[in-house]
Scaffold this active site. Structure first.
Site, PDB file in Angstrom:
ATOM      1  N   HIS A 370      56.102  39.604  49.536  1.00 19.47           N
ATOM      2  CA  HIS A 370      55.050  39.426  48.526  1.00 19.47           C
ATOM      3  C   HIS A 370      55.550  39.117  47.131  1.00 19.47           C
ATOM      4  O   HIS A 370      54.760  39.087  46.194  1.00 19.47           O
ATOM      5  CB  HIS A 370      54.179  40.686  48.431  1.00 19.47           C
ATOM      6  CG  HIS A 370      53.369  40.969  49.640  1.00 19.47           C
ATOM      7  ND1 HIS A 370      52.081  40.507  49.804  1.00 19.47           N
ATOM      8  CD2 HIS A 370      53.665  41.653  50.758  1.00 19.47           C
ATOM      9  CE1 HIS A 370      51.610  40.913  50.971  1.00 19.47           C
ATOM     10  NE2 HIS A 370      52.554  41.616  51.568  1.00 19.47           N
ATOM     11  N   LYS A 561      44.228  42.055  35.932  1.00 20.70           N
ATOM     12  CA  LYS A 561      45.309  42.174  36.901  1.00 20.70           C
ATOM     13  C   LYS A 561      46.318  43.143  36.319  1.00 20.70           C
ATOM     14  O   LYS A 561      46.191  43.555  35.173  1.00 20.70           O
ATOM     15  CB  LYS A 561      45.964  40.807  37.154  1.00 20.70           C
ATOM     16  CG  LYS A 561      46.310  40.057  35.838  1.00 20.70           C
ATOM     17  CD  LYS A 561      46.907  38.673  36.079  1.00 20.70           C
ATOM     18  CE  LYS A 561      45.904  37.614  36.454  1.00 20.70           C
ATOM     19  NZ  LYS A 561      46.148  36.975  37.739  1.00 20.70           N
ATOM     20  N   ARG A 562      47.336  43.528  37.126  1.00 25.60           N
ATOM     21  CA  ARG A 562      48.387  44.354  36.554  1.00 25.60           C
ATOM     22  C   ARG A 562      48.974  43.670  35.311  1.00 25.60           C
ATOM     23  O   ARG A 562      49.044  42.442  35.245  1.00 25.60           O
ATOM     24  CB  ARG A 562      49.484  44.610  37.592  1.00 25.60           C
ATOM     25  CG  ARG A 562      49.085  45.615  38.663  1.00 25.60           C
ATOM     26  CD  ARG A 562      48.722  46.962  38.069  1.00 25.60           C
ATOM     27  NE  ARG A 562      49.900  47.649  37.596  1.00 25.60           N
ATOM     28  CZ  ARG A 562      50.486  48.655  38.229  1.00 25.60           C
ATOM     29  NH1 ARG A 562      49.976  49.121  39.347  1.00 25.60           N
ATOM     30  NH2 ARG A 562      51.565  49.231  37.728  1.00 25.60           N
ATOM     31  N   LYS A 567      52.933  37.536  34.287  1.00 21.83           N
ATOM     32  CA  LYS A 567      51.518  37.146  34.387  1.00 21.83           C
ATOM     33  C   LYS A 567      51.001  36.615  33.043  1.00 21.83           C
ATOM     34  O   LYS A 567      49.930  36.049  32.961  1.00 21.83           O
ATOM     35  CB  LYS A 567      50.678  38.328  34.866  1.00 21.83           C
ATOM     36  CG  LYS A 567      51.009  38.766  36.311  1.00 21.83           C
ATOM     37  CD  LYS A 567      50.202  39.983  36.719  1.00 21.83           C
ATOM     38  CE  LYS A 567      50.620  40.568  38.070  1.00 21.83           C
ATOM     39  NZ  LYS A 567      50.086  39.820  39.227  1.00 21.83           N
ATOM     40  N   THR A 669      45.264  36.915  44.325  1.00 17.22           N
ATOM     41  CA  THR A 669      44.040  36.975  45.133  1.00 17.22           C
ATOM     42  C   THR A 669      42.837  37.123  44.209  1.00 17.22           C
ATOM     43  O   THR A 669      41.726  36.739  44.578  1.00 17.22           O
ATOM     44  CB  THR A 669      44.086  38.154  46.139  1.00 17.22           C
ATOM     45  OG1 THR A 669      44.528  39.322  45.452  1.00 17.22           O
ATOM     46  CG2 THR A 669      45.019  37.858  47.293  1.00 17.22           C
ATOM     47  N   LYS A 673      38.846  35.507  44.162  1.00 13.96           N
ATOM     48  CA  LYS A 673      37.599  36.265  43.963  1.00 13.96           C
ATOM     49  C   LYS A 673      36.761  35.637  42.855  1.00 13.96           C
ATOM     50  O   LYS A 673      35.542  35.490  42.981  1.00 13.96           O
ATOM     51  CB  LYS A 673      37.914  37.732  43.636  1.00 13.96           C
ATOM     52  CG  LYS A 673      38.561  38.465  44.812  1.00 13.96           C
ATOM     53  CD  LYS A 673      39.283  39.754  44.409  1.00 13.96           C
ATOM     54  CE  LYS A 673      40.254  40.157  45.522  1.00 13.96           C
ATOM     55  NZ  LYS A 673      41.233  41.172  45.100  1.00 13.96           N
TER      56      LYS A 673
END
Ligand code: 26W
Length: 822
Positions: A370, A561-562, A567, A669, A673
């Site tokens: 992952h 998100k985290r 990111k 993911t 969504k």
């Protein structure tokens, strides 16, 4: 929440007789199982009673599913994961069993509001982020597409921490999700297994003096006790089991110690066992490296394997057929000690020779990777591994000898390459490489998006891939549309049913029929009304929790998100600062009102991530107070982002921020969504964004920035961020403002190091992508200004996202990895 009724069309039409019967059942459960009378029942009691009623129905399907798998000698799938981020379960169960409206009416007739008690159900936050949520979506999809499956994990008493924001800083508090009991689970005391740690290994000789068996004599022993939660698929099709292990002492109290007056020491065993299932490690993407973590990994792995073997033996009486009847999936490397443990059980306990055991092992295991972040690749110091798991250390060496022999025999690898294939890292401190162990012991290794899988072949597993070229394959992630559309967005679901009928509820491919409605002005209006209602719902939550007033007609731009540097929440915040500056300097221009939402948890030990949260809050405070931008720009950090908050935020987004440095986000993911709920994506060509663009069409997504290949080239070519920053006046000014304390007057140096890091190295290429990002945001504004165009694009996103259903992903796993029908 009146959205469900706004577009009518409940999934099933309530019948009065059913409702009366249901109401009677709820009262029965309340009285005889909760032990309360309706006049004294609390809202929690009603919640428990409602869950018990739906649980009874699930149990009927559960027993049937389990029996059927047994009678048909079906191959079973075992999904081993240290995380299952399942969230709340009641709505899932109501909706999948088609009982939502009946339950709403039955509870209503008793004076109880379903939507009120639903919010009291605690979130089962037994995971950190993407990997844990994926495991939860997979469990639901396996039940839906009729794959007999068991999830195996740990029943953490304290799951993911609760995040509070105090003076802009993240504060971590323990989350006690079991405080009111857990009506979903069944404790199975009879299903308990011994788990050993430490001790010695003895070689027991056979009568003829031949070395026969190794016997591990652990120094410590604890019990793993099973807790089962039923997982129900769409329309109640099949019910699978999520089996979570809790640690229990073999001896709850050491009586000798107690009687000798050592009252604390007497509880030593109990405390040790308890620690194994006490907390979820909150670091996502950097290994904790703590002994307790390795203990947790081994604890749940051995309990699961012993359980699987016991089930297999009781049905088939031997273990050679394991690969035909059991597919064991390793969700990342966290359970990969399973490779050594299955070898141990087969050889030492069941007397199977090494070569045969190795064949069974490889035939049974499959592994999903992952992440490519080098710091996230798990490895354990050899001395620690050896002390805790002495027999496994021997087995790892034996596997390694065989692996390296195989590699050398090909004649294709030089010394350096052999060293990279080895299960043992030999540079500096010797360590066991869990990724290599999982790779060596599995017949299938998959990535989670097309891009990620290709990068896996070129980077972390390049040498192992050359040795075993048929093992790596791709399985692009997916999400369950039941939770992430039908349940969280009743308004949109109702509208889609009005437009294209009900076929998409059972066959998500039919969602493409919605495409035709992008050109229908009346439909676009209704679509916009649903989105607006969802935004109003989010705005009211923010107003209530944070006291910030938001205008639902502004563009809702969301990054949740985290918190992680790759990111690039920082890129988003810097752009907000630049935009703020622009609006103040050019008030005469026609600015599009926008609210930027950020949310997410930082690992408690991750300094820069926590500083980024503080920055978001500092920037929010200054901007939200400034009358010069009032009505044009707001920034909101939503505390304690979790599955339940996601269920409110996904349907309320206009713009989805998926802006990681290309090559670093394995899939994502959340991106799926948002798009399924009609948000347009602004993103880099990273992870599954690449495939989302292919499906929704390049015109319906905003892509910017360096590609993964360009990122690699820039890094190799000596990237000099300072020069880049100096040629961008917008960026320089924004950085200067942050760095000089404009947003932190109480501590002007707070962000100096964070910003100077961008000038000096900027590993995540924030500066390199800034101008492209800012320019693309202005394109977003332009399209937003033309609402028919925006809504048409949003509708096309919804229509074309069906492929990203986890049902599709699971069918691919079933056919191409597990070899089970689906
Ligand atoms: C050992 C510490 C540790 C803990 C968690 C290392 C790595 C992890 C995970 C691999 C982090 C994670 O959740 N990865 C995410 O997995 C999702 C599901 O496949 C992907 O969509 C995300 O891109 C990926 O970051």
């Amino acid at each position: 929440m009146k959205l469900a009724s706004a577009y009518g069309l409940p999934l099933q039409t309530p019948q009065t007789s059913d409702i009366e019967a249901l109401a009677a059942e709820i009262l029965q459960a309340l009285k005889y199982r909760v032990g309360k009378d309706a006049t004294v029942a609390t809202q929690y009691d009603w919640l428990t009673a409602a869950i018990l009623v739906v649980r009874d129905r699930i149990i009927d399907h559960w027993v049937k599913s389990t029996k059927q798998a047994y009678e048909q000698s079906a191959k079973r799938v075992y999904y081993l994961s240290l995380e299952f981020l399942i969230g709340r379960l009641m709505r899932d169960a109501f909706s999948n069993l088609g009982m939502m409206e009946d339950m709403r009416a039955a509870l209503g007739s008793l004076g109880v509001e379903l939507d009120v008690i639903a919010t009291l159900e605690p979130d089962a936050a037994l995971g950190n982020g993407g990997l844990g949520r994926l495991a939860a979506c997979f469990m639901e999809s396996m039940a839906t597409v009729d794959v007999p499956a068991h999830g195996y994990g740990i029943r953490y008493a304290n799951g993911m921490f609760r995040q509070e924001i105090s003076d802009g800083w993240q504060v971590e508090l323990p989350e006690t999700w079991l405080d009111h009991g857990n009506p979903w689970e069944f404790e199975r005391r009879e299903r308990s297994f011994e788990v050993g740690f430490g001790g010695t290994v003895e070689q027991v000789a056979a009568k003829d003096g031949r070395l026969e068996r190794h016997v591990w004599r652990p120094q410590e022993r604890v019990l793993a006790v099973a807790y089962d939660t039923p997982v129900v698929g769409w329309r109640g099709n099949r019910v699978n089991t999520l089996r979570l292990w809790a640690g229990m002492p073999v001896d709850p109290i050491l009586l000798d110690a107690f009687n000798a007056g050592d009252h604390i020491g007497a509880l030593r065993e109990s405390n040790k066992a308890d620690a194994l299932s006490r907390v979820l490690y909150p670091a996502d993407s950097s290994p904790a490296g703590q002994e307790l973590r390795l203990r947790q990994e081994y604890f749940f792995t051995t309990a699961s394997l012993q359980d699987i073997i016991q089930r297999h033996l009781s049905q088939y009486g031997e273990l050679h057929s394991l690969p035909e009847k059991a597919a064991i999936h390793l969700n990342d490397t966290h359970p990969s000690v399973a490779v050594a443990e299955l070898m141990r059980l087969l050889m030492d306990v069941h007397g199977i020779d090494f070569d045969t055991a190795w064949g069974i092992t490889k035939g049974t295991f499959a592994y999903t990777n992952h992440t490519l972040l080098p710091e996230a690749l798990e490895s354990w110091p050899v001395p620690l591994f050896e002390r805790l798991l002495p027999r496994h250390m021997q087995i790892v060496y034996a596997i390694n000898a065989q692996l390296l022999h195989e590699a050398r025999t090909t004649g294709q690898f030089d010394g350096e390459q052999i060293a990279r294939i080895s299960l043992i890292e030999e540079n500096g401190e010797r360590r066991v490489r869990m990724g290599n162990l999982a790779f060596a012991g599995s017949h299938s290794i998959n990535g989670v998006s097309a891009l990620h899988t290709e990068l896996m072949k070129e980077t972390v597993f390049a040498d192992l891939h050359r040795l075993y070229p048929s093992r790596i394959n791709n399985k692009t992630n997916g999400i369950t549309q039941r939770r992430w559309l039908f349940q969280c967005n009743a308004g949109l679901t109702g509208l889609i049913r009005e437009a294209i009928g009900d076929r998409f509820l059972d066959d998500i491919a039919a969602l493409t029929e919605l495409d035709a409605f992008a050109g229908d002005a009346a439909f676009r209006e209704k679509f916009a009304a649903v989105k607006r209602a969802n935004k109003a719902r989010l705005a009211s939550i923010v107003a209530e929790r944070q006291g910030i007033k938001l205008d639902p007609s502004a563009l809702f731009d969301i990054q949740i998100k985290r918190i992680h540097e790759y990111k690039r929440q920082l890129l988003n915040i810097i752009e907000a600062v630049a935009l703020y500056d622009q609006i103040r300097s050019h008030p005469e221009r026609d600015w599009m009102p926008r609210v930027k939402f950020l949310g997410g948890k930082a690992a408690p030990s991750y300094h820069n991530a926590k500083l980024i949260i503080k920055l978001a809050n500092d920037v929010a405070r200054v901007i939200n107070r400034d009358p010069a931008v009032r009505g044009l720009l707001k920034v909101v950090f939503t505390p304690n982002y979790n599955v339940s908050l996601a269920e409110v935020m996904m349907p309320a987004a206009d713009l989805s921020e998926q802006i990681s440095t290309a090559g670093m986000e394995a899939s994502g993911t959340g991106n799926m969504k948002f798009a399924l709920n009609g948000a347009l994506t602004i993103g880099t060509l990273d992870g599954a964004n690449v495939e989302i663009r292919e499906h929704v069409g390049a015109d319906n997504i905003f892509i910017f920035g360096l590609t993964a290949q360009e990122v690699a080239e820039r890094r190799n070519g000596g990237y000099a961020p300072r020069g880049v920053i100096e040629t961008s006046p917008e960026l320089s000014q924004a950085l200067a403002a942050i760095s000089s304390g404009v947003f932190s007057p109480d501590d002007p140096n707070r962000y100096r190091d964070l910003i100077s890091g961008l000038y000096d190295h900027d590993w995540f290429m924030v500066a390199a992508d800034f101008d492209a990002y800012a320019a693309t945001q202005r394109q977003v504004d332009a399209v937003w200004g033309d609402s028919p165009d925006w809504n048409a694009r949003a509708i096309r996103n919804v229509a074309r996202m069906g492929w990203f259903s986890s049902d599709r992903t699971i069918r691919q796993y079933a056919r191409e990895i597990w070899n089970v029908p689906a």
